[in-house]
Design a protein around this motif. Structure first.
Motif, PDB file in Angstrom:
ATOM      1  N   ASP A  11       4.763  51.026 -11.370  1.00 42.49           N
ATOM      2  CA  ASP A  11       5.238  51.985 -10.365  1.00 42.49           C
ATOM      3  C   ASP A  11       6.754  51.917 -10.334  1.00 42.49           C
ATOM      4  OD1 ASP A  11       5.905  53.203  -7.690  1.00 42.49           O
ATOM      5  OD2 ASP A  11       3.726  53.305  -7.573  1.00 42.49           O
ATOM      6  N   ASP A  12       7.408  53.083 -10.243  1.00 41.37           N
ATOM      7  CA  ASP A  12       8.867  53.075 -10.255  1.00 41.37           C
ATOM      8  C   ASP A  12       9.464  52.769  -8.889  1.00 41.37           C
ATOM      9  OD1 ASP A  12       8.004  55.498  -9.209  1.00 41.37           O
ATOM     10  OD2 ASP A  12       9.737  56.612  -9.967  1.00 41.37           O
ATOM     11  N   GLN A  13       8.641  52.675  -7.850  1.00 36.59           N
ATOM     12  CA  GLN A  13       9.130  52.360  -6.518  1.00 36.59           C
ATOM     13  C   GLN A  13       9.013  50.853  -6.253  1.00 36.59           C
ATOM     14  OE1 GLN A  13       7.915  55.081  -3.301  1.00 36.59           O
ATOM     15  NE2 GLN A  13       6.911  56.315  -4.870  1.00 36.59           N
ATOM     16  N   THR A  14      10.154  50.217  -6.045  1.00 37.82           N
ATOM     17  CA  THR A  14      10.180  48.769  -5.843  1.00 37.82           C
ATOM     18  C   THR A  14       9.329  48.341  -4.658  1.00 37.82           C
ATOM     19  OG1 THR A  14      12.421  48.671  -6.749  1.00 37.82           O
ATOM     20  CG2 THR A  14      11.681  46.778  -5.474  1.00 37.82           C
ATOM     21  N   MET A  15       9.383  49.085  -3.576  1.00 38.56           N
ATOM     22  CA  MET A  15       8.635  48.708  -2.376  1.00 38.56           C
ATOM     23  C   MET A  15       7.128  48.754  -2.612  1.00 38.56           C
ATOM     24  SD  MET A  15      10.808  50.352   0.791  1.00 38.56           S
ATOM     25  CE  MET A  15       9.676  49.665   1.991  1.00 38.56           C
ATOM     26  N   MET A  30      -7.729  37.410  -8.077  1.00 39.56           N
ATOM     27  CA  MET A  30      -6.789  38.267  -8.788  1.00 39.56           C
ATOM     28  C   MET A  30      -5.474  37.544  -9.074  1.00 39.56           C
ATOM     29  SD  MET A  30      -7.109  41.939  -6.801  1.00 39.56           S
ATOM     30  CE  MET A  30      -8.718  42.573  -6.304  1.00 39.56           C
ATOM     31  N   THR A  31      -4.846  37.925 -10.183  1.00 37.19           N
ATOM     32  CA  THR A  31      -3.518  37.423 -10.528  1.00 37.19           C
ATOM     33  C   THR A  31      -2.665  38.591 -10.992  1.00 37.19           C
ATOM     34  OG1 THR A  31      -4.355  35.258 -11.237  1.00 37.19           O
ATOM     35  CG2 THR A  31      -2.182  35.897 -12.046  1.00 37.19           C
ATOM     36  N   LEU A  32      -1.477  38.742 -10.421  1.00 36.55           N
ATOM     37  CA  LEU A  32      -0.549  39.779 -10.865  1.00 36.55           C
ATOM     38  C   LEU A  32       0.188  39.236 -12.084  1.00 36.55           C
ATOM     39  CD1 LEU A  32       0.638  42.599 -10.191  1.00 36.55           C
ATOM     40  CD2 LEU A  32       2.472  41.407  -8.986  1.00 36.55           C
ATOM     41  N   VAL A  33      -0.068  39.817 -13.261  1.00 30.73           N
ATOM     42  CA  VAL A  33       0.524  39.287 -14.491  1.00 30.73           C
ATOM     43  C   VAL A  33       1.818  39.980 -14.868  1.00 30.73           C
ATOM     44  CG1 VAL A  33      -1.680  38.491 -15.420  1.00 30.73           C
ATOM     45  CG2 VAL A  33      -0.897  40.812 -15.938  1.00 30.73           C
ATOM     46  N   GLY A  34       2.105  41.131 -14.224  1.00 33.42           N
ATOM     47  CA  GLY A  34       3.337  41.826 -14.559  1.00 33.42           C
ATOM     48  C   GLY A  34       3.568  43.061 -13.718  1.00 33.42           C
ATOM     49  N   GLU A  35       4.843  43.500 -13.669  1.00 30.90           N
ATOM     50  CA  GLU A  35       5.227  44.709 -12.942  1.00 30.90           C
ATOM     51  C   GLU A  35       6.083  45.565 -13.865  1.00 30.90           C
ATOM     52  OE1 GLU A  35       7.066  44.026  -9.166  1.00 30.90           O
ATOM     53  OE2 GLU A  35       5.793  42.289  -8.716  1.00 30.90           O
ATOM     54  N   ALA A  36       5.685  46.815 -14.038  1.00 28.98           N
ATOM     55  CA  ALA A  36       6.445  47.744 -14.873  1.00 28.98           C
ATOM     56  C   ALA A  36       7.042  48.828 -13.983  1.00 28.98           C
ATOM     57  CB  ALA A  36       5.531  48.380 -15.924  1.00 28.98           C
ATOM     58  N   SER A  37       8.282  49.212 -14.266  1.00 30.41           N
ATOM     59  CA  SER A  37       8.955  50.210 -13.439  1.00 30.41           C
ATOM     60  C   SER A  37       8.987  51.594 -14.070  1.00 30.41           C
ATOM     61  CB  SER A  37      10.392  49.756 -13.141  1.00 30.41           C
ATOM     62  OG  SER A  37      11.111  49.577 -14.342  1.00 30.41           O
ATOM     63  N   ASP A  38       8.467  51.718 -15.288  1.00 31.57           N
ATOM     64  CA  ASP A  38       8.347  53.039 -15.916  1.00 31.57           C
ATOM     65  C   ASP A  38       7.191  53.017 -16.911  1.00 31.57           C
ATOM     66  OD1 ASP A  38       9.310  52.364 -18.679  1.00 31.57           O
ATOM     67  OD2 ASP A  38      11.217  52.010 -17.664  1.00 31.57           O
ATOM     68  N   MET A  60       6.497  58.625 -13.141  1.00 35.14           N
ATOM     69  CA  MET A  60       7.443  57.567 -13.474  1.00 35.14           C
ATOM     70  C   MET A  60       8.415  58.072 -14.527  1.00 35.14           C
ATOM     71  SD  MET A  60       5.271  54.002 -13.611  1.00 35.14           S
ATOM     72  CE  MET A  60       4.072  54.586 -14.821  1.00 35.14           C
ATOM     73  N   PRO A  61       9.611  57.470 -14.610  1.00 36.21           N
ATOM     74  CA  PRO A  61      10.575  57.865 -15.651  1.00 36.21           C
ATOM     75  C   PRO A  61      10.143  57.364 -17.030  1.00 36.21           C
ATOM     76  CG  PRO A  61      11.418  56.024 -14.353  1.00 36.21           C
ATOM     77  CD  PRO A  61      10.165  56.467 -13.684  1.00 36.21           C
ATOM     78  N   VAL A  62      10.839  57.835 -18.049  1.00 38.01           N
ATOM     79  CA  VAL A  62      10.638  57.482 -19.458  1.00 38.01           C
ATOM     80  C   VAL A  62       9.327  58.066 -19.991  1.00 38.01           C
ATOM     81  CG1 VAL A  62      10.450  55.660 -21.192  1.00 38.01           C
ATOM     82  CG2 VAL A  62      11.977  55.348 -19.205  1.00 38.01           C
TER      83      VAL A  62
END
Length: 221
Positions: A11-15, A30-38, A60-62
């Protein structure tokens, strides 16, 4: 002991990432393995990290979430992706299903709905619980392949039993196995057995395919 579900959040929104990420981190299964912004990052991280479930924003951009979903499914055809969006838009749902997503969730959904969507997707269940979902799923089904109007014309391996038709209807409503069990007052194991038989009779690999065919043929509503 609960199975640990590896989740990638795109998600491109940080919040949004922080909020969803915090909630996922609190879950014992559950485990959060990563965060993508685009979308480009989502494709790269999905390929590198191999999550079980991806929560994918549409805009999202890109690269859009739909484009990213399509590319991830090309590389990792068994990936479970749930589309996230602010808008209950039929076109988004349609494009998401066509791209290979197993679910569609509004960002303002209840916390339990979001977490439930992750668990349902991980189990291979469809997660389409918005006003436009059924209509969008109908558009995905091929009119040439699924043109018969009722069960009699479906050429099923065997006719559905009355209980299987009941469970198929609840599947079309988007209910999970445990929810169906509670509603019909039967055990979850019994529901799983019926779902397995339904998949066999339809010759399908997953619940989404069955529900699309059943909706298109008028077997459920």
């Amino acid at each position: 002991m609960n199975e640990n579900i590896k989740v990638l959040l795109a998600d491109d929104q940080t919040m949004i990432r922080q909020g969803f990420g915090y909630l996922i981190g609190l879950q014992p299964d559950m485990t959060l393995v990563g965060e993508a912004s685009d979308g480009g990052e989502a494709v790269e991280m999905a390929t590198r990290l191999g999550p079980d479930v991806i929560l994918m924003d549409v805009q999202m951009p890109v690269m859009s979430g739909i484009e990213a979903t399509r590319e991830i499914m090309r590389r990792l055809p068994k990936m479970k992706i749930v589309i996230l969006t602010t808008f209950d838009d039929q076109e988004y749902i349609y494009q998401g299903i066509r791209a290979g997503a197993v679910g569609y969730l509004l960002k303002d959904a209840e916390v339990e709905d979001m977490l439930g969507a992750v668990r349902s997707a991980h189990r291979g269940e469809a997660v389409y619980r918005t006003a436009w979902a059924s209509s969008a799923m109908l558009r995905v089904a091929s009119p040439e392949q699924y043109s018969q109007p009722n069960e009699a014309g479906m050429n099923l391996a065997e006719p559905l039993t009355e209980r299987e038709r009941e469970i198929l209807q609840e599947m079309a409503y988007g209910l999970r196995n445990d929810e169906i069990a509670r509603k019909l007052v039967i055990s979850e194991g019994t529901v799983k057995s019926h779902v397995h038989r339904i998949l066999q009779k339809f010759g399908c690999q997953d619940r989404t395919q069955v529900v699309v065919i059943a909706l298109r043929s008028g077997m459920v509503k």
